[in-house]
Design a protein around this motif. Sequence first.
Motif, PDB file in Angstrom:
ATOM      1  N   ALA A 139     -10.013  13.600  -2.773  1.00 15.47           N
ATOM      2  CA  ALA A 139     -11.334  11.872  -2.371  1.00 15.47           C
ATOM      3  C   ALA A 139     -12.286  12.153  -2.218  1.00 15.47           C
ATOM      4  N   SER A 140     -13.205  13.205  -2.003  1.00 11.97           N
ATOM      5  CA  SER A 140     -14.451  13.574  -1.874  1.00 11.97           C
ATOM      6  C   SER A 140     -15.154  13.082  -3.407  1.00 11.97           C
ATOM      7  N   THR A 157      -2.340  12.979   3.588  1.00 11.77           N
ATOM      8  CA  THR A 157      -3.093  12.502   2.685  1.00 11.77           C
ATOM      9  C   THR A 157      -4.220  12.700   3.163  1.00 11.77           C
ATOM     10  N   ASP A 158      -5.627  11.800   2.348  1.00 12.38           N
ATOM     11  CA  ASP A 158      -6.828  11.991   3.079  1.00 12.38           C
ATOM     12  C   ASP A 158      -7.344  11.188   4.534  1.00 12.38           C
ATOM     13  N   THR A 159      -8.545  11.115   5.076  1.00  7.51           N
ATOM     14  CA  THR A 159      -8.736  10.187   6.001  1.00  7.51           C
ATOM     15  C   THR A 159      -8.538   9.159   5.751  1.00  7.51           C
ATOM     16  N   GLY A 163       0.696  -1.391   0.148  1.00  7.40           N
ATOM     17  CA  GLY A 163      -0.180   0.205  -0.095  1.00  7.40           C
ATOM     18  C   GLY A 163       0.756   1.448   0.279  1.00  7.40           C
ATOM     19  N   MET A 164       0.070   2.419   0.089  1.00  8.60           N
ATOM     20  CA  MET A 164       0.415   4.271   0.411  1.00  8.60           C
ATOM     21  C   MET A 164       1.445   3.750   1.658  1.00  8.60           C
ATOM     22  N   LYS A 165       3.023   4.402   1.907  1.00 12.96           N
ATOM     23  CA  LYS A 165       3.696   4.508   2.646  1.00 12.96           C
ATOM     24  C   LYS A 165       3.537   5.864   2.885  1.00 12.96           C
ATOM     25  N   VAL A 166       3.728   7.023   3.797  1.00 12.25           N
ATOM     26  CA  VAL A 166       3.973   8.281   4.194  1.00 12.25           C
ATOM     27  C   VAL A 166       4.978   7.989   5.130  1.00 12.25           C
ATOM     28  N   GLN A 226      -5.695   7.160   1.294  1.00 13.32           N
ATOM     29  CA  GLN A 226      -5.385   5.990   0.379  1.00 13.32           C
ATOM     30  C   GLN A 226      -5.076   7.486  -1.149  1.00 13.32           C
ATOM     31  N   ILE A 227      -4.618   8.271  -0.602  1.00 13.66           N
ATOM     32  CA  ILE A 227      -4.378   9.510  -1.427  1.00 13.66           C
ATOM     33  C   ILE A 227      -3.543  10.536  -0.909  1.00 13.66           C
TER      34      ILE A 227
END
Length: 610
Positions: free
Chosen positions: A135-136, A90-92, A41-44, A95-96
Amino acid sequence: MCGIMGYIGDKPSERILLEGLKKLEYRGYDSAGIAVCTEQGMKVVKTKGRIAELEKLLQKQPLPSGAVGIGHTRWATHGKPSDLNSHPHTDTHKQISVVHNGIIENYLELKEELAAQGARFVSETDTEVISHLIASYDEGDIVRAVQQAAKRLRGAFAIAVLSEREPEKLVAVRQHSPLIIGLGEGEHFIGSDIPAILEHTRDVYILDDGEMAVLTRDGVDLMTTCGDPVTKQQFRVNWDLAVAEKAGFDHFMLKEIHDQPQAYRDTLSGRLFKGYPWVYLPELKLTPEKLRQFRNVHIVACGTAYHAGLVGKQAIERWARLPVEAEVASEYRYRSPLLTPETLVIVVSQSGETADTLAALREAKRHGAHVVAITNVVGSTVAREADDVLFTWAGPEISVASTKAYSTQLLAFYAFALHLARVRDTLPDEEIGPIVLALSRLPDQVASILERAEEIRSYAEEIAGHEHLFFIGRGMDYAVAQEGSLKLKEISYIHSEAYAAGELKHGTLALIEEGTPVVALATQPELYEKTVSNIREVMARGASVFGIASENTVDLASRVDRILLLPSTHPMISPALSVIPLQLLAYYASVARGFDVDKPRNLAKSVTVE
């Protein structure tokens, strides 16, 4: 301002992102971070501080390998430097991920709207709004979601977007903030500036406002934010890295002079709105009631910032009808200034760490005065200790000689003076409106002056052989003349003095002899004829005069040896235009004399000792 780096290809992206960000360190920053799409997955990973701190963090928390990612170095605007305020955001649902340069003017209204829909915000930044907004709109097509979000954003933004659900794409958008796309074989890059990608490719697309790019391993699709295809010529970079860091300019000072149209936009962003004849300063905690209680104003600063204060003094007195004292900070606290809770003290410092200015700030607070700071650095000591702060948002300034920091301080003063005048009801909306309109036109007018730089260069090369030069002006022009004189002295080492033109006959004329260069500013209509009389006085004694005036005063051309006409503007804000040729004059004179423009002798960028 900030630095953006993005990569998509078949190599591990972490090292490419970090090395690209290091090439952007010259831009200045207070935090750094990367986001990578991996098999898990995405890692920050992000942190306050230097890239070296980010590297240490990555050594402790190694990321799974991923060949798609984005990175960022942040220069704080909204929210202090901190781990949470660092990019990417990122979003809540994480994922973004988004990195962003610029300022989102309507972020507060968007934040309220998104929070009502369930978005959970964790930072103080305007950037986090972008990730939640995208994201919305995301229903499985990240490109369309970005397009819809871009239509809602107001302000300046260059963004790079990474989606966990579509890891085979990177999306980039430009609106008023620089962004480039690097083109490789099976790999492509996003950068806020050319040095970030120069190690990997010299072929780039330079995005224009309202354009976006969708990057995959196989290619790059260019389009508008409305989705219309864009055809664009590739640009081949022929500079070496040292020149690329200066965006092709020979020196950082010249680059920073040319940064000013964008710096003006950034400083005014969120403070001016089309159709409204006033300015907005939502960051001020000062209530209208408190603003009406002040009986006098002290402006305290050093060097170039003090010269900005001289302009601010006249703006506040003229518009808000309050008595103002402007004084150099190193003298201020030693004269036992008369301070009360009804005194407003405005301290000005580019770095926010100037020792004398900090001492004056503390002295003012000790006596109960309310302190407003005008500074460029979020999280600086001045910003933390002042009661209120107006950030200039000029971005980092590398050259020791200040240019865009000074000019954006002028804009901050204008905005504050107009706000104060409206609250105190000393200037009606029908008079504020034309000034606000004139402020909005400044970025394009500055750009038009910069296009005529060769005219300034020619005169600078003429005066380079002289050891003495004089600047004269009246009113606002005298305030700007003092800054022009300082610039020339500090980088060309030509001895220069600025005089109030009306004072010439009281002694200064004794210094004028055949061939003495004089720069005469004549942009103030109510003082124009008097200034012309003063110009005649020096020319009668053999001076060679270079006149700088508004384009509606063309008759000055027949009365001076050389002339530069500036775009017409409101007389009170003419310093924001007239200082540009004076900066160029100092720069080209220094070059002609063979000196190190960016590092003048005996001087430091931030004076942190008394």
